[in-house]
Design a protein around this motif. Sequence first.
Motif, PDB file in Angstrom:
ATOM      1  N   SER A  59       1.025  -1.306   0.153  1.00 50.55           N
ATOM      2  CA  SER A  59       0.225   0.261  -0.193  1.00 50.55           C
ATOM      3  C   SER A  59       0.694   1.243   0.312  1.00 50.55           C
ATOM      4  O   SER A  59       0.327   2.385  -0.492  1.00 50.55           O
ATOM      5  CB  SER A  59      -0.646   0.150   1.129  1.00 50.55           C
ATOM      6  OG  SER A  59      -1.784  -0.837   1.067  1.00 50.55           O
ATOM      7  N   ARG A  60       2.416   0.767   0.029  1.00 47.41           N
ATOM      8  CA  ARG A  60       2.844   2.699  -0.175  1.00 47.41           C
ATOM      9  C   ARG A  60       3.116   3.073  -1.625  1.00 47.41           C
ATOM     10  O   ARG A  60       2.184   2.201  -1.813  1.00 47.41           O
ATOM     11  CB  ARG A  60       4.480   1.772   0.189  1.00 47.41           C
ATOM     12  CG  ARG A  60       4.945   1.780   1.685  1.00 47.41           C
ATOM     13  CD  ARG A  60       6.137   0.874   1.284  1.00 47.41           C
ATOM     14  NE  ARG A  60       6.842   0.523   2.899  1.00 47.41           N
ATOM     15  CZ  ARG A  60       7.637   0.037   3.651  1.00 47.41           C
ATOM     16  NH1 ARG A  60       8.506  -0.786   2.401  1.00 47.41           N
ATOM     17  NH2 ARG A  60       8.133  -0.587   4.314  1.00 47.41           N
ATOM     18  N   PRO A  61       3.347   3.976  -1.559  1.00 45.00           N
ATOM     19  CA  PRO A  61       3.262   5.067  -2.984  1.00 45.00           C
ATOM     20  C   PRO A  61       3.978   4.054  -4.076  1.00 45.00           C
ATOM     21  O   PRO A  61       4.984   3.748  -3.474  1.00 45.00           O
ATOM     22  CB  PRO A  61       3.568   6.300  -2.220  1.00 45.00           C
ATOM     23  CG  PRO A  61       3.615   6.644  -1.415  1.00 45.00           C
ATOM     24  CD  PRO A  61       3.759   5.047  -0.675  1.00 45.00           C
ATOM     25  N   LYS A  62       3.107   4.514  -5.356  1.00 42.92           N
ATOM     26  CA  LYS A  62       4.064   4.077  -6.405  1.00 42.92           C
ATOM     27  C   LYS A  62       5.043   4.633  -6.317  1.00 42.92           C
ATOM     28  O   LYS A  62       5.980   5.553  -5.544  1.00 42.92           O
ATOM     29  CB  LYS A  62       2.949   4.640  -7.423  1.00 42.92           C
ATOM     30  CG  LYS A  62       1.941   3.684  -7.810  1.00 42.92           C
ATOM     31  CD  LYS A  62       1.636   4.115  -9.123  1.00 42.92           C
ATOM     32  CE  LYS A  62       0.366   3.545  -9.271  1.00 42.92           C
ATOM     33  NZ  LYS A  62      -0.701   3.887 -11.314  1.00 42.92           N
ATOM     34  N   ARG A  63       6.502   3.500  -7.106  1.00 43.42           N
ATOM     35  CA  ARG A  63       7.368   3.690  -7.287  1.00 43.42           C
ATOM     36  C   ARG A  63       8.861   3.931  -5.320  1.00 43.42           C
ATOM     37  O   ARG A  63       9.905   4.164  -5.379  1.00 43.42           O
ATOM     38  CB  ARG A  63       7.618   5.315  -7.835  1.00 43.42           C
ATOM     39  CG  ARG A  63       7.242   4.914  -9.328  1.00 43.42           C
ATOM     40  CD  ARG A  63       7.921   6.251 -10.344  1.00 43.42           C
ATOM     41  NE  ARG A  63       9.092   6.172 -10.944  1.00 43.42           N
ATOM     42  CZ  ARG A  63       9.689   5.340 -11.397  1.00 43.42           C
ATOM     43  NH1 ARG A  63       8.731   4.765 -11.964  1.00 43.42           N
ATOM     44  NH2 ARG A  63      10.721   5.047 -12.038  1.00 43.42           N
ATOM     45  N   LYS A  64       7.663   3.436  -4.065  1.00 43.77           N
ATOM     46  CA  LYS A  64       8.280   3.554  -3.410  1.00 43.77           C
ATOM     47  C   LYS A  64       7.588   2.278  -2.389  1.00 43.77           C
ATOM     48  O   LYS A  64       7.780   2.426  -1.093  1.00 43.77           O
ATOM     49  CB  LYS A  64       7.647   5.170  -2.202  1.00 43.77           C
ATOM     50  CG  LYS A  64       8.186   5.913  -3.398  1.00 43.77           C
ATOM     51  CD  LYS A  64       8.474   7.393  -1.947  1.00 43.77           C
ATOM     52  CE  LYS A  64       8.540   9.097  -2.788  1.00 43.77           C
ATOM     53  NZ  LYS A  64       9.602   8.688  -3.399  1.00 43.77           N
TER      54      LYS A  64
END
Length: 185
Positions: free
Chosen positions: A109-114
């Motif tokens: 569920s972390r932000p995209k690309r992270k």
Amino acid sequence: MTDLRSSSAFPTVMGRRKGYDPEAVDAFLESARAAFESETPAVTSADVRSVGFPLVRDGYEVAAVDAALGRIEDAFAQRERTEALSKRGARAWVGASRKLAQEVLNRLSRPKRKKFARVPLLRFGYRIDEVDLVAGRIARYLETGEGLSVEQVRTVAFRMQLGGYDEVQVDAVLDAVVDVMLSVG
């Protein structure tokens, strides 16, 4: 045990293509068979999932061996689930599976690309956009039960890119997803 095949059951590759080393495959399958028939198995479903074989000429067809390994992993996971349920009880087993599923979901569920650590810019890692796409699909499966099979997770493959996601982290999360899926299925 479910389909611990003899060596004659696997087709071999021909020509310039390479396949899994027959001796290594046969040795592993024999140890897996013995472990499954044992009271205290020395092989687990995670061991089956993580086994690797050298590629050689005149080796076994990779897809055929991988399919058999998937069935063997399922058999070990079923046995492990049954044993855990009898020892720890259903509530503890489900609780442990939920906890692992929540840890995976938190990661995905972390932000995209992270979502994962990145390798240094001059090293190759998994393509970020592809991993994020698969991560979204797994997250939807965990949140809503959207259709996803163990086989789809097992066989996912990512192209490489400079500065991509760390392969070890991504593979560990995919292994955890398989564990969750096998524990509830």
